[in-house]
Design a protein around this motif. Structure first.
Motif, PDB file in Angstrom:
ATOM      1  N   ALA A   1     -56.820  45.713 -11.639  1.00 48.14           N
ATOM      2  CA  ALA A   1     -57.064  45.269 -13.014  1.00 48.14           C
ATOM      3  C   ALA A   1     -57.057  46.479 -13.944  1.00 48.14           C
ATOM      4  O   ALA A   1     -57.583  47.547 -13.604  1.00 48.14           O
ATOM      5  CB  ALA A   1     -58.392  44.538 -13.108  1.00 48.14           C
ATOM      6  N   ALA A   2     -56.456  46.316 -15.103  1.00 44.57           N
ATOM      7  CA  ALA A   2     -56.353  47.434 -16.050  1.00 44.57           C
ATOM      8  C   ALA A   2     -57.717  47.876 -16.559  1.00 44.57           C
ATOM      9  O   ALA A   2     -57.936  49.050 -16.832  1.00 44.57           O
ATOM     10  CB  ALA A   2     -55.451  47.032 -17.221  1.00 44.57           C
ATOM     11  N   GLU A   3     -58.640  46.971 -16.668  1.00 50.11           N
ATOM     12  CA  GLU A   3     -59.968  47.265 -17.219  1.00 50.11           C
ATOM     13  C   GLU A   3     -61.056  46.747 -16.281  1.00 50.11           C
ATOM     14  O   GLU A   3     -60.796  45.922 -15.408  1.00 50.11           O
ATOM     15  CB  GLU A   3     -60.134  46.587 -18.587  1.00 50.11           C
ATOM     16  CG  GLU A   3     -59.089  46.973 -19.619  1.00 50.11           C
ATOM     17  CD  GLU A   3     -59.182  48.416 -20.078  1.00 50.11           C
ATOM     18  OE1 GLU A   3     -60.299  48.983 -20.064  1.00 50.11           O
ATOM     19  OE2 GLU A   3     -58.140  48.983 -20.432  1.00 50.11           O
ATOM     20  N   GLY A   4     -62.262  47.234 -16.494  1.00 49.14           N
ATOM     21  CA  GLY A   4     -63.414  46.696 -15.781  1.00 49.14           C
ATOM     22  C   GLY A   4     -63.710  47.329 -14.430  1.00 49.14           C
ATOM     23  O   GLY A   4     -64.563  46.846 -13.700  1.00 49.14           O
ATOM     24  N   ARG A   5     -63.040  48.387 -14.081  1.00 51.35           N
ATOM     25  CA  ARG A   5     -63.273  49.097 -12.829  1.00 51.35           C
ATOM     26  C   ARG A   5     -63.833  50.470 -13.159  1.00 51.35           C
ATOM     27  O   ARG A   5     -63.605  51.005 -14.249  1.00 51.35           O
ATOM     28  CB  ARG A   5     -61.970  49.236 -12.028  1.00 51.35           C
ATOM     29  CG  ARG A   5     -61.243  47.908 -11.792  1.00 51.35           C
ATOM     30  CD  ARG A   5     -61.534  47.234 -10.467  1.00 51.35           C
ATOM     31  NE  ARG A   5     -62.863  46.775 -10.226  1.00 51.35           N
ATOM     32  CZ  ARG A   5     -63.275  45.511 -10.387  1.00 51.35           C
ATOM     33  NH1 ARG A   5     -62.454  44.605 -10.831  1.00 51.35           N
ATOM     34  NH2 ARG A   5     -64.502  45.173 -10.085  1.00 51.35           N
ATOM     35  N   GLU A   6     -64.534  51.050 -12.220  1.00 50.07           N
ATOM     36  CA  GLU A   6     -65.078  52.389 -12.427  1.00 50.07           C
ATOM     37  C   GLU A   6     -63.999  53.464 -12.360  1.00 50.07           C
ATOM     38  O   GLU A   6     -64.035  54.440 -13.092  1.00 50.07           O
ATOM     39  CB  GLU A   6     -66.168  52.695 -11.391  1.00 50.07           C
ATOM     40  CG  GLU A   6     -67.451  51.912 -11.614  1.00 50.07           C
ATOM     41  CD  GLU A   6     -68.126  52.256 -12.943  1.00 50.07           C
ATOM     42  OE1 GLU A   6     -68.240  53.450 -13.270  1.00 50.07           O
ATOM     43  OE2 GLU A   6     -68.531  51.315 -13.647  1.00 50.07           O
TER      44      GLU A   6
ATOM     45  N   TYR B   1     -43.693  32.825   2.105  1.00 48.42           N
ATOM     46  CA  TYR B   1     -45.148  32.794   1.926  1.00 48.42           C
ATOM     47  C   TYR B   1     -45.552  31.632   1.015  1.00 48.42           C
ATOM     48  O   TYR B   1     -46.517  30.919   1.287  1.00 48.42           O
ATOM     49  CB  TYR B   1     -45.657  34.091   1.302  1.00 48.42           C
ATOM     50  CG  TYR B   1     -45.634  35.290   2.201  1.00 48.42           C
ATOM     51  CD1 TYR B   1     -46.218  35.262   3.464  1.00 48.42           C
ATOM     52  CD2 TYR B   1     -45.065  36.481   1.767  1.00 48.42           C
ATOM     53  CE1 TYR B   1     -46.218  36.383   4.267  1.00 48.42           C
ATOM     54  CE2 TYR B   1     -45.070  37.603   2.563  1.00 48.42           C
ATOM     55  CZ  TYR B   1     -45.649  37.552   3.814  1.00 48.42           C
ATOM     56  OH  TYR B   1     -45.660  38.668   4.606  1.00 48.42           O
ATOM     57  N   LYS B   2     -44.797  31.460  -0.074  1.00 51.26           N
ATOM     58  CA  LYS B   2     -45.115  30.392  -1.025  1.00 51.26           C
ATOM     59  C   LYS B   2     -45.034  29.022  -0.365  1.00 51.26           C
ATOM     60  O   LYS B   2     -45.856  28.144  -0.636  1.00 51.26           O
ATOM     61  CB  LYS B   2     -44.168  30.442  -2.224  1.00 51.26           C
ATOM     62  CG  LYS B   2     -44.426  31.595  -3.149  1.00 51.26           C
ATOM     63  CD  LYS B   2     -43.418  31.595  -4.298  1.00 51.26           C
ATOM     64  CE  LYS B   2     -43.642  32.788  -5.199  1.00 51.26           C
ATOM     65  NZ  LYS B   2     -42.638  32.855  -6.264  1.00 51.26           N
ATOM     66  N   GLU B   3     -44.051  28.836   0.502  1.00 52.56           N
ATOM     67  CA  GLU B   3     -43.864  27.542   1.167  1.00 52.56           C
ATOM     68  C   GLU B   3     -44.837  27.332   2.326  1.00 52.56           C
ATOM     69  O   GLU B   3     -45.350  26.237   2.527  1.00 52.56           O
ATOM     70  CB  GLU B   3     -42.430  27.433   1.694  1.00 52.56           C
ATOM     71  CG  GLU B   3     -41.386  27.368   0.615  1.00 52.56           C
ATOM     72  CD  GLU B   3     -39.972  27.575   1.152  1.00 52.56           C
ATOM     73  OE1 GLU B   3     -39.762  27.523   2.383  1.00 52.56           O
ATOM     74  OE2 GLU B   3     -39.067  27.811   0.319  1.00 52.56           O
ATOM     75  N   GLN B   4     -45.041  28.368   3.118  1.00 49.20           N
ATOM     76  CA  GLN B   4     -45.788  28.209   4.363  1.00 49.20           C
ATOM     77  C   GLN B   4     -47.293  28.480   4.240  1.00 49.20           C
ATOM     78  O   GLN B   4     -48.079  27.848   4.939  1.00 49.20           O
ATOM     79  CB  GLN B   4     -45.205  29.133   5.447  1.00 49.20           C
ATOM     80  CG  GLN B   4     -43.745  28.878   5.731  1.00 49.20           C
ATOM     81  CD  GLN B   4     -43.489  27.454   6.225  1.00 49.20           C
ATOM     82  OE1 GLN B   4     -44.260  26.904   7.000  1.00 49.20           O
ATOM     83  NE2 GLN B   4     -42.390  26.856   5.762  1.00 49.20           N
ATOM     84  N   THR B   5     -47.674  29.440   3.389  1.00 47.51           N
ATOM     85  CA  THR B   5     -49.094  29.815   3.281  1.00 47.51           C
ATOM     86  C   THR B   5     -49.477  30.067   1.825  1.00 47.51           C
ATOM     87  O   THR B   5     -49.954  31.154   1.477  1.00 47.51           O
ATOM     88  CB  THR B   5     -49.381  31.077   4.124  1.00 47.51           C
ATOM     89  OG1 THR B   5     -48.465  32.109   3.731  1.00 47.51           O
ATOM     90  CG2 THR B   5     -49.265  30.797   5.615  1.00 47.51           C
ATOM     91  N   PRO B   6     -49.298  29.078   0.965  1.00 46.75           N
ATOM     92  CA  PRO B   6     -49.556  29.306  -0.459  1.00 46.75           C
ATOM     93  C   PRO B   6     -51.013  29.665  -0.766  1.00 46.75           C
ATOM     94  O   PRO B   6     -51.275  30.428  -1.691  1.00 46.75           O
ATOM     95  CB  PRO B   6     -49.157  27.983  -1.112  1.00 46.75           C
ATOM     96  CG  PRO B   6     -49.282  26.968  -0.022  1.00 46.75           C
ATOM     97  CD  PRO B   6     -48.909  27.700   1.239  1.00 46.75           C
ATOM     98  N   ASP B   7     -51.936  29.143   0.016  1.00 42.90           N
ATOM     99  CA  ASP B   7     -53.347  29.443  -0.227  1.00 42.90           C
ATOM    100  C   ASP B   7     -53.657  30.913   0.040  1.00 42.90           C
ATOM    101  O   ASP B   7     -54.364  31.566  -0.725  1.00 42.90           O
ATOM    102  CB  ASP B   7     -54.238  28.539   0.626  1.00 42.90           C
ATOM    103  CG  ASP B   7     -53.947  28.649   2.119  1.00 42.90           C
ATOM    104  OD1 ASP B   7     -52.783  28.887   2.516  1.00 42.90           O
ATOM    105  OD2 ASP B   7     -54.897  28.472   2.915  1.00 42.90           O
TER     106      ASP B   7
ATOM    107  N   ALA C   1     -52.933  37.542  -4.006  1.00 45.94           N
ATOM    108  CA  ALA C   1     -52.545  37.899  -5.370  1.00 45.94           C
ATOM    109  C   ALA C   1     -53.784  38.089  -6.247  1.00 45.94           C
ATOM    110  O   ALA C   1     -53.848  39.027  -7.049  1.00 45.94           O
ATOM    111  CB  ALA C   1     -51.615  36.842  -5.960  1.00 45.94           C
ATOM    112  N   ALA C   2     -54.782  37.237  -6.074  1.00 46.08           N
ATOM    113  CA  ALA C   2     -56.025  37.375  -6.844  1.00 46.08           C
ATOM    114  C   ALA C   2     -56.759  38.657  -6.462  1.00 46.08           C
ATOM    115  O   ALA C   2     -57.268  39.382  -7.326  1.00 46.08           O
ATOM    116  CB  ALA C   2     -56.918  36.155  -6.627  1.00 46.08           C
ATOM    117  N   PHE C   3     -56.822  38.937  -5.167  1.00 40.68           N
ATOM    118  CA  PHE C   3     -57.468  40.166  -4.681  1.00 40.68           C
ATOM    119  C   PHE C   3     -56.760  41.396  -5.234  1.00 40.68           C
ATOM    120  O   PHE C   3     -57.387  42.305  -5.797  1.00 40.68           O
ATOM    121  CB  PHE C   3     -57.466  40.168  -3.149  1.00 40.68           C
ATOM    122  CG  PHE C   3     -57.893  41.474  -2.534  1.00 40.68           C
ATOM    123  CD1 PHE C   3     -59.204  41.903  -2.632  1.00 40.68           C
ATOM    124  CD2 PHE C   3     -56.980  42.265  -1.856  1.00 40.68           C
ATOM    125  CE1 PHE C   3     -59.604  43.106  -2.071  1.00 40.68           C
ATOM    126  CE2 PHE C   3     -57.371  43.470  -1.296  1.00 40.68           C
ATOM    127  CZ  PHE C   3     -58.681  43.892  -1.403  1.00 40.68           C
TER     128      PHE C   3
END
Length: 114
Positions: free
Chosen positions: A37-42, A17-23, A29-31
């Motif tokens: 996320a540990a904080e900031g969610r209901e 994945y890192k080599e072929q589709t890093p974007d 990973a961001a999603f």
């Protein structure tokens, strides 16, 4: 050599994945990071991890079962909560079979009056 589907060493294949589709990998990973996320969610993290575990059990993804059972425990879930998440998942899968059975009757042209 015995071949099998689940091996902790399989994470090494992330390099494809890192080599072929890093974007796309970066966006995923961001999603994932935002969802868990540990904080900031209901919904508190422990409950999000228990939801994830229930979904993982329903989809039968061994990688997700491994990750989210451990993450749920790390977020404070008890063994009893893990057990209940498993039973909720089981009930939903069974309910899906029941509901889709009705669809099978409909699609098979059953003449039953509704």
């Amino acid at each position: 050599m015995t071949e099998h589907y689940y091996d902790p060493e399989d994470r090494a294949y992330t390099s494809v994945y890192k080599e072929q589709t890093p974007d796309i990998l970066s966006a995923f990973a961001a999603f994932d990071g935002a969802v868990f996320a540990a904080e900031g969610r209901e919904i508190p993290l422990k409950y999000r991890e228990l939801i994830a575990l229930g979904v993982a059990l329903a989809t039968q993804c061994v990688y997700c079962i491994d990750a989210h059972s451990n993450k749920a425990k790390a977020a404070g879930a008890s063994e009893a909560e893990l057990a209940e998440a498993a039973w909720v998942s089981t009930a939903i899968r069974a309910g899906g079979g029941f509901a889709h059975g009705r669809l099978a009757f409909k699609l098979a042209g059953d003449q039953h009056q509704h």
